[in-house]
Scaffold this active site. Structure first.
Site, mmCIF file in Angstrom:
data_model
loop_
_atom_site.group_PDB
_atom_site.id
_atom_site.type_symbol
_atom_site.label_atom_id
_atom_site.label_comp_id
_atom_site.label_asym_id
_atom_site.label_seq_id
_atom_site.Cartn_x
_atom_site.Cartn_y
_atom_site.Cartn_z
ATOM 1 N N ASP A 1 -6.676 23.367 18.177
ATOM 2 C CA ASP A 1 -5.629 24.215 19.185
ATOM 3 C C ASP A 1 -4.872 25.193 18.551
ATOM 4 O O ASP A 1 -4.516 24.956 17.265
ATOM 5 C CB ASP A 1 -4.455 22.942 19.521
ATOM 6 C CG ASP A 1 -3.736 23.462 20.500
ATOM 7 O OD1 ASP A 1 -4.270 23.701 21.665
ATOM 8 O OD2 ASP A 1 -2.531 23.436 20.299
ATOM 9 N N GLU B 1 -9.634 27.753 18.871
ATOM 10 C CA GLU B 1 -8.931 28.278 19.892
ATOM 11 C C GLU B 1 -8.233 29.548 19.206
ATOM 12 O O GLU B 1 -7.430 29.571 18.592
ATOM 13 C CB GLU B 1 -8.130 27.581 20.752
ATOM 14 C CG GLU B 1 -7.428 28.341 22.014
ATOM 15 C CD GLU B 1 -6.112 27.596 22.453
ATOM 16 O OE1 GLU B 1 -6.015 27.610 23.646
ATOM 17 O OE2 GLU B 1 -5.491 26.891 21.463
HETATM 18 C C1 NOJ Z 1 -3.593 25.259 23.797
HETATM 19 C C2 NOJ Z 1 -3.775 24.478 24.746
HETATM 20 O O1 NOJ Z 1 -5.201 24.613 25.271
HETATM 21 C C3 NOJ Z 1 -2.814 24.367 25.813
HETATM 22 O O2 NOJ Z 1 -2.955 23.158 26.778
HETATM 23 C C4 NOJ Z 1 -1.466 23.788 25.180
HETATM 24 O O3 NOJ Z 1 -0.309 23.915 25.833
HETATM 25 C C5 NOJ Z 1 -1.200 25.018 24.111
HETATM 26 N N1 NOJ Z 1 -2.357 25.111 23.102
HETATM 27 C C6 NOJ Z 1 0.036 24.370 23.027
HETATM 28 O O4 NOJ Z 1 -0.680 23.131 22.483
#
Ligand code: NOJ
Length: 531
Positions: free
Chosen positions: A214, A275
């Site tokens: 993440d 990500e």
């Molecule tokens: C990215 C995640 O995909 C999202 O759903 C989340 O709110 C944020 N990161 C914070 O962790």
């Protein structure tokens, strides 16, 4: 459990299992409920593995199921080495891993290294311990600015709206790039890295095949917390970056990825995808160097409009971005943070036709595909009543931004009335619209023209047909509003028509089409595969 060493030798000689895999993102809350409380859980997933096997996906990505107060639906982790009772327990997780592996499906899980929940024991201790304590050193606690420290330390804003700093009773401020209940960890503190390594080994020893990281470009913060310059916010937000933004993509982040990779390398055959909201190709590929991440999420198809020119540009730039690194491209049309592509492409019948076409485009491409649960059913976003909205973005923006709940509505499995077999209880955590009666898995499974059947066929061909080999594409000349590419070396041709009229297809035998052809021509808002 460590994998045996002879397997490691084999892995280095053959392409890694993920290099052309179809992953399926399970938004755990919304996939299947095994205990009747209206929220999806791990046993629910295990009970539906037969479906995922039928769909043909090679690996799952499970969104966070760890102990959490669920302010951001699990991305606020209070204990990263335990299962939240809402989703089951460690035994349920072990059952899921064993049963998935028995069916040949790999399991990858989310890791949230940028922040914890404010209910994590570290943060609770930090609040109690006070300024200058070692407990506060695990987070970013700073004195405020202004004469009496009454103003935040700098002008950073949270991705979810409002300031990125909140104040505790003794007057210090702590950083949270997301909700106030998601304090950012201080990666300059070695305890933070040691704890992540421990978490990784905890799950790797339980058999997971990899991780999705993440906010993988977020963990390192710039020295001195400089203010955001004017313009740094423009276009920045969930999945979107701005090169001027000091909150993300700081160079120190790469040491963190090297540390993460070292742990993974102790477990041959495992992988990590990050990500990374970084659009600049050169900076993006820094994350994919040989000792960092195996894969980086690529959101260019999410950003592309449904027209041949934009889609082609997104494909070409995605391929070019990874051309200099030993990491295959990845492709995503939807996930739990964005409006589903049926809706992005116009919704209704039109959006549905276009989404089917883009599924064929995506599944024809070389590299790794990430499907989002429900896209194989042709689901669009749901317009929820305000009372049902739960995403923190809705509250934090003062109800000016709807947030992401619309793409997180639970999967309709069977029957004619909500909650469509998602739960044995009476209600699902977000209401499922009555119109989804025609979109259930049950309604689509035996229908050869359904979206589910299209995905099943496309995934099967992609996995088994030799025409999907090779990493390069060559482009054909095509009428305006259309494109056609060929997988170089192996021969698969994919044609897309985003224009208003049917167009002739390139020569070849039709393998699959997203809509019936009209007099041998490709209709508008459709794609076809040929050989
Ligand atoms: C990215 C995640 O995909 C999202 O759903 C989340 O709110 C944020 N990161 C914070 O962790």
């Amino acid at each position: 459990m460590r994998r045996p060493v002879d397997l490691q030798t084999e892995i280095t000689q053959t392409p890694a299992w993920w290099h052309d895999a179809v992953f399926y993102q399970v938004y755990v809350r919304s996939f299947a409920d095994g205990n009747g409380d209206g929220v999806g859980d791990l046993d629910g997933i295990t009970s539906r593995l037969g479906y995922l096997e039928l769909l043909g996906v090679q690996a799952l990505w499970l969104t966070p199921f760890y102990r959490s107060p669920m302010v951001d639906h699990g991305y606020d982790v209070a204990d990263p080495r335990d299962v939240d009772p809402l989703f089951g327990d460690l035994d349920a997780f072990d059952r899921l891993v064993t049963e998935s592996h028995r069916r040949g499906i790999k399991i990858t899980i989310d890791l949230v290294p940028n922040h914890t929940s404010d209910q994590h024991e570290w943060f609770r201790a930090a609040v109690l311990a006070g300024p200058d304590s070692p407990e506060r050193e695990r987070y970013h606690f700073l004195d405020g600015s202004g004469e009496h420290g009454e103003l935040p330390p700098n002008n950073w804003t949270s991705i979810f709206g409002g300031p990125a700093w909140s104040r505790v009773a003794d007057g210090q401020w702590y950083l949270h790039l997301f909700a106030p209940q998601q304090p950012d960890l201080n990666w300059a503190n070695p305890e933070v890295a040691a704890d992540l390594a421990r978490t990784m080994r905890f799950w790797l020893d339980r058999g997971v095949d990899g991780f999705r990281l993440d906010v993988a470009h977020g963990m390192a913060k710039p020295d001195g917390f400089p203010d955001m310059a004017p313009g740094a916010l423009e276009g920045a937000g969930v999945l979107h970056d701005n090169a001027l933004d000091p909150r993300f993509d700081n160079d120190g982040v790469h040491d963190i990825h090297r540390m993460i990779r070292k742990v993974l390398d102790e477990y041959p055959g495992t992988m990590a995808v990050g990500e990374i909201w970084v659009k600049d190709s050169e900076r993006f590929t820094r994350y994919l160097r040989a000792d960092e991440l195996h894969l980086g999420f690529n959101f260019q198809l999410v950003d592309a409009d449904f027209n041949a020119e934009s889609v082609r540009a997104a494909i070409e730039s995605s391929l070019a971005a990874v051309a200099t690194v030993d990491s295959p491209p990845t492709w995503t049309l939807s996930n739990h943070d964005v409006v589903r592509h049926v809706t992005r492409y116009g919704g209704g019948e039109l959006g549905w036709r276009r989404a089917r076409a883009m599924a064929l485009v995506e599944l024809a491409l070389p590299g790794v595909v990430y499907l989002y649960n429900g896209e194989e059913l042709g689901l669009g976003d749901v317009e929820l009543p305000d009372w049902a909205r739960q995403d923190p973005i809705w509250e934090r923006s003062g109800h000016t931004e709807l947030g992401r709940d619309g793409s997180r509505v639970p999967i309709p499995w069977e029957g004619t009335e909500a909650p469509f077999g998602f739960t044995t209880g009476t209600a699902s955590w977000l209401p499922i619209p009555a119109e989804w009666a025609t979109l259930t898995v049950e309604a689509q499974l035996e229908d050869p023209d359904s979206t589910l059947s299209l995905y099943r066929e496309a995934v099967e061909l992609r996995k088994t047909h030799p025409a999907f080999a090779g990493m390069e594409l060559e482009w054909y000349g095509a009428p305006e509003g259309c494109f056609a590419f060929r997988r170089k070396g192996s021969g698969l041709v994919c044609a897309l028509n985003t224009g208003p009229r049917p167009v002739p297809l390139p020569a070849g035998q039709i393998l699959l089409s997203s809509m019936p052809l009209s007099d041998g021509q490709l209709p508008p808002d459709a794609a076809a595969w040929l050989l």
